[in-house]
Design an enzyme around this catalytic site. Structure first.
Site, PDB file in Angstrom:
ATOM      1  N   MET A  39      38.210  35.437  51.287  1.00  0.00           N
ATOM      2  CA  MET A  39      37.637  34.293  50.613  1.00  0.00           C
ATOM      3  C   MET A  39      36.483  34.710  49.717  1.00  0.00           C
ATOM      4  O   MET A  39      35.321  34.356  49.979  1.00  0.00           O
ATOM      5  CB  MET A  39      37.110  33.298  51.652  1.00  0.00           C
ATOM      6  CG  MET A  39      38.099  32.934  52.732  1.00  0.00           C
ATOM      7  SD  MET A  39      39.613  32.223  52.034  1.00  0.00           S
ATOM      8  CE  MET A  39      40.286  31.381  53.455  1.00  0.00           C
ATOM      9  N   PRO A  40      36.770  35.464  48.683  1.00  0.00           N
ATOM     10  CA  PRO A  40      35.666  35.923  47.835  1.00  0.00           C
ATOM     11  C   PRO A  40      35.111  34.775  46.993  1.00  0.00           C
ATOM     12  O   PRO A  40      35.822  33.829  46.676  1.00  0.00           O
ATOM     13  CB  PRO A  40      36.320  36.979  46.932  1.00  0.00           C
ATOM     14  CG  PRO A  40      37.655  37.268  47.544  1.00  0.00           C
ATOM     15  CD  PRO A  40      38.053  36.027  48.265  1.00  0.00           C
ATOM     16  N   VAL A  41      33.842  34.901  46.673  1.00  0.00           N
ATOM     17  CA  VAL A  41      33.162  33.903  45.849  1.00  0.00           C
ATOM     18  C   VAL A  41      32.571  34.612  44.628  1.00  0.00           C
ATOM     19  O   VAL A  41      31.834  35.594  44.763  1.00  0.00           O
ATOM     20  CB  VAL A  41      32.036  33.202  46.630  1.00  0.00           C
ATOM     21  CG1 VAL A  41      31.277  32.231  45.735  1.00  0.00           C
ATOM     22  CG2 VAL A  41      32.616  32.450  47.834  1.00  0.00           C
ATOM     23  N   ILE A  84      36.974  31.434  45.062  1.00  0.00           N
ATOM     24  CA  ILE A  84      36.146  30.319  44.615  1.00  0.00           C
ATOM     25  C   ILE A  84      35.254  30.845  43.491  1.00  0.00           C
ATOM     26  O   ILE A  84      34.751  31.967  43.566  1.00  0.00           O
ATOM     27  CB  ILE A  84      35.289  29.773  45.777  1.00  0.00           C
ATOM     28  CG1 ILE A  84      36.208  29.129  46.825  1.00  0.00           C
ATOM     29  CG2 ILE A  84      34.267  28.766  45.273  1.00  0.00           C
ATOM     30  CD1 ILE A  84      35.498  28.634  48.050  1.00  0.00           C
ATOM     31  N   ASP A  98      30.787  38.008  45.848  1.00  0.00           N
ATOM     32  CA  ASP A  98      30.576  38.215  47.290  1.00  0.00           C
ATOM     33  C   ASP A  98      31.948  38.377  47.926  1.00  0.00           C
ATOM     34  O   ASP A  98      32.772  37.470  47.834  1.00  0.00           O
ATOM     35  CB  ASP A  98      29.887  36.997  47.915  1.00  0.00           C
ATOM     36  CG  ASP A  98      28.516  36.735  47.336  1.00  0.00           C
ATOM     37  OD1 ASP A  98      27.578  37.428  47.730  1.00  0.00           O
ATOM     38  OD2 ASP A  98      28.390  35.846  46.483  1.00  0.00           O
TER      39      ASP A  98
END
Lengths: 63, 63, 63, 63, 63, 63
Positions: free
Chosen positions: A1-3, A40, E7
């Protein structure tokens, strides 16, 4: 779930934001092999009065 | 002096923000045993045109 | 797809991190009514030499 | 290419932002010996309804 | 001077990081028409014990 | 309760970090007239393999 967060000046319109989200997601997904659905992206638009470059406001550099 | 930042879509009203700050602070204070007075919370509300999920704008996913 | 980031000192162990992620997610989910599955939490542990409070390093304040 | 981000309440005017960018850049440049031209500063102004201190909204603490 | 922060979990090696920086920069530069030289990228690698998804640690979801 | 975050390469030693925290806090306190005690600073040291400038890794630019 990288942002992915991108801090930049204000953008012209929704179409450009749509393109940006798509392009960043595809780029990162291709390299990391993490599926695009997991990403995201936050587009953090900032006024030129709130960005400093080299100790000066961007609004005083670009007029 | 922990700092909690929450990035999310725009919130309905001040009451909800008040509840959110209280709930996040209590939750983190209880687990970490750091006194609640030490916590700072930033609610970073973002327009749906500025959030991407899976390569698409949230404003195009939720209508 | 809200993202919660907590910046704080180093944490004792994985169990505490697990509790923290769960507590922050539940707290925010309850207030916002966004399902817990949608939340991402980043625990950003920082050394006390890298945190300043009131102009002093935390490592010099708490010994 | 260091990046300094400051999260704080809304600022009075552009002159103050200009001073803030200059002061932060000079301070960090002097200590790190990295040339001032390399620094980027983001001033992230936040409404008092979106800042929590000790579990309460800043707008309820400072009236 | 846009800044892109990503991130994500820890990355395999320097080659992958190099590709990621290049791909994100090109993607954002193409869409925004801001020259690639102006972009800064931060790859914020995080341990799976420090990422929560849906209230659980990533290290407990992906084994 | 302003929060200053500085993302930069790794720093030489604790003395430099101490100076940096002090200098950034004083600079921001003087301009904003917010007491120095209220400021929190996070020094986010990053490896040169994790910083991209102009699409290239900093570790490949500065050797």
């Amino acid at each position: 779930m990288p942002v992915i967060t991108i801090d930049l000046g204000t953008m012209a319109n929704k179409e450009k934001k749509c393109e940006l989200v798509q392009a960043l997601t595809e780029a990162a997904s291709t390299v990391t092999q993490i599926p695009a659905e997991k990403f995201i992206v936050f587009i953090n638009e900032m006024e030129r009065d709130n960005i400093g470059v080299g100790g000066k406001l961007l609004s005083d550099i670009i007029k």
